[in-house]
Design an enzyme around this catalytic site. Sequence first.
Site, short mmCIF file in Angstrom:
data_model
loop_
_atom_site.label_atom_id
_atom_site.label_comp_id
_atom_site.label_asym_id
_atom_site.label_seq_id
_atom_site.Cartn_x
_atom_site.Cartn_y
_atom_site.Cartn_z
N CYS A 249 -30.64 -11.01 -38.63
CA CYS A 249 -30.05 -10.25 -37.50
C CYS A 249 -30.14 -11.08 -36.22
O CYS A 249 -29.22 -11.09 -35.39
CB CYS A 249 -30.78 -8.93 -37.29
SG CYS A 249 -30.65 -7.77 -38.66
N CYS B 1 -35.79 -8.20 -38.70
CA CYS B 1 -34.77 -8.86 -39.51
C CYS B 1 -34.42 -10.24 -38.95
O CYS B 1 -33.82 -10.34 -37.86
CB CYS B 1 -33.53 -7.97 -39.58
SG CYS B 1 -32.08 -8.77 -40.28
#
Length: 299
Positions: free
Chosen positions: A45, A42
């Site tokens: 993230c 991700c």
Amino acid sequence: MEQILASAATAPIDVDMNNFMAEVVEGSSQIPVIVQFWAPWCGPCKQLGPVLEKVVAAAHGKVKMVRVNIDDNQQIAQQLRVQSVPTVYAFVDGQPVDGFSGAQPESALTQFVEKLSSMGGAGADIAGMLEAANTAVETQDFAGAMQIYQQVMEADPESADALAGLVRCLTGMRDHLAAREIIDQLNDEFREKPSMQAAIAALELAERAAESAGDLDLAQAAVAANPEDLQARQDLAMALFATGDNAGAMAQLLESIRVDRSWNDEAARLQLLEFFKTLGAANPDVMAARRQLSTLLFS
């Protein structure tokens, strides 16, 4: 001191099904807990994580942050209905009270953490945390204790007790160089604190013992050849202590006391008492050795 504090800082701990209840549900009854759900693949993230960690650190212990990798912990993500990452939930008293999804600017994260901090009352229970950390040290859970001491230092950067605890943990983990580096940076005020004096004494004992570690085989052979060679037992005790075999080290000293308590001005008893002081009264090996010592001295 700033260098010491920087070295004490750690990334948020990773939680899974084994410790989610303790770290998040139960832990949020003491201090608000921020849970970041993320995944290695991700991109957002990776943007959110460092900024959120920075903002949490600036709260000085009023909130705690943990992370959940959804790839490895799909059950947790499903239970909390996490649809995408990054997702962040805030827990207070065991319940989710706020949250958001997606990367956020630092200003929004600051507002989020400040709001959560106000829900947590006065902040970290420093005394309770230190007590828990000290107990962990005495049971030789150095990794667990170090994590708590680091949290205390985030909340109270001038805590000599927490800094001394870090030294004790590094000593217990036999990272003497890192422990010595902290000690060498201390000013006189910190050095004179009772907890720091005890930590320094523990480090100095460990450093002396480490010098004997390489002679372990020789000391064992000498004791085997002559069980009444009390100097060899003394050397063996120090070598065993250096390897972390505390029970074995104290057993050698107890046997020396049994053979001749007065040998070398009661050197074995004095060394045993130094082990007791360093390891702590609650250490299971110390408790057992104390009982054996009492039997020897008063029988």
